[in-house]
Design an enzyme around this catalytic site. Structure first.
Site, PDB file in Angstrom:
ATOM      1  N   ASP A 178       1.022  -0.964   0.046  1.00 34.85           N
ATOM      2  CA  ASP A 178       0.074   0.032  -0.174  1.00 34.85           C
ATOM      3  C   ASP A 178       1.020   1.336   0.014  1.00 34.85           C
ATOM      4  O   ASP A 178       1.687   1.467   0.900  1.00 34.85           O
ATOM      5  CB  ASP A 178      -0.855   0.142   1.231  1.00 34.85           C
ATOM      6  N   HIS A 179       1.117   1.776  -1.137  1.00 38.72           N
ATOM      7  CA  HIS A 179       2.384   2.738  -1.355  1.00 38.72           C
ATOM      8  C   HIS A 179       1.982   3.802  -0.211  1.00 38.72           C
ATOM      9  O   HIS A 179       3.083   4.636   0.087  1.00 38.72           O
ATOM     10  CB  HIS A 179       2.452   3.323  -2.740  1.00 38.72           C
ATOM     11  N   HIS A 241      -5.746   2.856   1.214  1.00 39.43           N
ATOM     12  CA  HIS A 241      -4.977   3.926   1.646  1.00 39.43           C
ATOM     13  C   HIS A 241      -5.590   4.556   2.917  1.00 39.43           C
ATOM     14  O   HIS A 241      -5.074   4.968   4.015  1.00 39.43           O
ATOM     15  CB  HIS A 241      -4.828   5.116   0.465  1.00 39.43           C
TER      16      HIS A 241
END
Ligand code: BG6
Length: 488
Positions: A178-179, A241
């Site tokens: 999950d960047h 996010h």
């Protein structure tokens, strides 16, 4: 002896946009900084027929602007090899294994492998199964799998996917990206909270009135309409996010900063999230979709290529989450995210309760607000009240700013760079654990079910604005309003 990491990366989806925009530049930065030296190689795979030469040119092109010199870029790209690959064809894995083994020898990698899955999740199970059966998994080094989102499309599909991958790999070999968890300011949430007793002591429902999370985007769906139209903002941004940010903001202090302790606390707070009934979901969540901009210059979502004329896919979501535990009950967590909004901005506002004392009346004072800027602006600001200069004892709002300069932001490592380095070092703290993924799917599935049952249209908003008015009403009916409003 060099401490640099050794690894062979095998990227499934090597011709893709993510690989070019994020992965190659991130691997290059690690190379430039010496985290990897010459003992690494990358095999890019995808359906297309590309030669190594062409692939290396693409890689060089992707690092233009950050490369030290053309020679350095060239030297870096020589570690890259390409194989056209059909993920369902067992023989292709045998060819891949031969190439992997020979590159391992050539660059003296010692068997360390990172398999990077950056393509449609429908293939993840097939790929991992073949990696195991065709012996691409080595005995001599580490073998880790980085999995890009979307991790399924709902709880059921993500569970099936997870089970399938676990047939071939152990759970501690999986790195679900999950960047947002790689962003400096997202990682700063825990530090800001737990390294500052002054902050942590008031981080609860006794002092906080509400929490607001905004992930606003100026861009639209660009080239990804086909994926996006099936996904929508709820799955694309909220499930991953936003839910990760919520858990970091509201979890209790972990016993230590190690992966398991942090996860334990994140999970604890996620399981305190109130899963909504369809009626509650209709009340607490708003879905929106952009229409043509007021000046007529920006097309509406339904006018985009590969989007149906009557698509109901949400390009915007706003909602209210309730956490049912001692620390947070009574504190709404408002979230919103959308495409084609006024401005790109990711920020968190922690809104404190107004003073409740006879000296200063609540109506004359502003709420204290802590704002965390997650990007592109990065930093923290604090809004307080102070005495207005001059006669009397009047009050005005003041702001303490700690916004990072452009230069500092540019120097800080990019999210993907940090996460790839974490994977090289075997640190899974900033990756999503299956239980977190499962809990957040269950949460968003309930909302999706309510929307699927409803015949109503999304709330429309013109491109280039802050979103539909219904999102304001969501807060207004609780007596609150969005702190961040670039349209004002
Ligand atoms: C991705 C979404 O996960 O995050 C995209 O799929 C979105 O739709 C992107 O644009 C936003 O990330 P960032 O880092 O630009 O805020």
């Amino acid at each position: 002896m060099s401490q640099a990491n050794k690894a062979l990366f095998i990227i499934f989806g090597g011709t893709g946009d993510l690989a070019k925009r994020k992965l190659y530049p991130s691997i290059y930065r690690l190379y430039k900084k010496g985290y990897i030296e010459e003992n690494f190689a990358v095999i890019g795979t995808a359906r297309r027929e590309w030669s190594d030469e062409h692939y290396q040119e693409v890689v060089q092109d992707s690092i233009k602007g950050i490369a030290e010199s053309e020679e350095h870029a060239e030297q870096f790209s020589r570690h890259f090899h390409y194989q056209s690959h059909n993920v369902k064809d067992t023989e292709h894995y045998d060819t891949l294994k031969n190439l992997a083994d020979s590159l391992d020898d050539q660059f003296d990698i010692g068997g360390n492998r990172i398999f990077y899955l950056s393509m449609s999740p429908t293939f993840f199970g097939t790929i991992t199964k073949h990696l195991r059966s065709q012996k691409l998994v080595t005995d001599s080094g580490f073998n880790r799998v980085i999995i890009e989102k979307p991790f399924g499309t709902d709880y059921e599909s993500s569970k099936a996917l997870n089970d399938e991958i676990l047939e071939a790999f152990e759970s501690d070999q999986l790195y679900r990206i999950d960047h947002y968890l790689g962003k400096e300011m997202v990682q700063n949430i825990l530090t800001f909270r737990f390294a500052n007793p002054m902050i942590e002591s008031i981080w609860n429902n006794q002092f906080i009135s509400n929490i607001q999370i905004t992930l606003s985007e100026e861009l639209g769906v660009e080239e990804r309409a086909e994926y996006y139209d099936k996904s929508g903002a709820l799955r694309d941004m909220i499930q991953n996010h936003v839910m990760q940010i919520v858990s970091l903001l509201t979890m209790d202090a972990p016993a230590s900063l190690n992966t398991d302790e942090v996860r334990k606390q994140k999970m604890k707070v996620m399981s305190a999230l109130k899963v909504l009934s369809p009626e509650e979901a209709e009340q607490s969540f708003v879905r929106g979709q952009y229409t043509r901009s007021a000046d007529g210059k920006v097309a509406g979502y339904r006018e985009e290529e590969k989007v149906a004329d009557d698509s109901k896919t949400e390009t915007y979501v706003a909602g209210k989450l309730d956490i049912e535990n001692d620390r947070w009950s009574g504190v709404p967590v408002y979230v919103r995210t959308g495409k084609k909004l006024t401005k790109k901005e990711a920020q968190i506002n922690i809104v404190f309760k107004k003073p409740d004392n006879p000296l200063y009346q609540a109506e004359n004072t502003a709420a204290n607000v802590v704002t965390m800027y997650l990007g592109p602006r990065e930093g923290i600001t604090l809004e307080l009240n102070e005495k207005k200069i001059g006669p009397g004892m009047n009050i005005e709002k003041m702001q303490l700013d700690h916004l990072r300069t452009e230069g500092t932001i540019q120097e800080s490592p990019e999210a993907y760079e940090k996460l790839i380095l974490d994977c090289l070092s075997g640190d899974r703290t900033h990756f999503a654990h299956w239980e977190e993924v499962a809990a957040s799917w269950k949460y968003v599935d309930a909302i999706r079910t309510a929307w699927n049952q409803s015949s109503s249209e999304p709330a429309f908003y013109p491109a280039g604005t802050i979103g539909p008015k219904e999102a304001d009403e969501l807060l207004n009916k609780d007596g609150n309003e969005w702190i961040w409003n670039p349209d004002k």
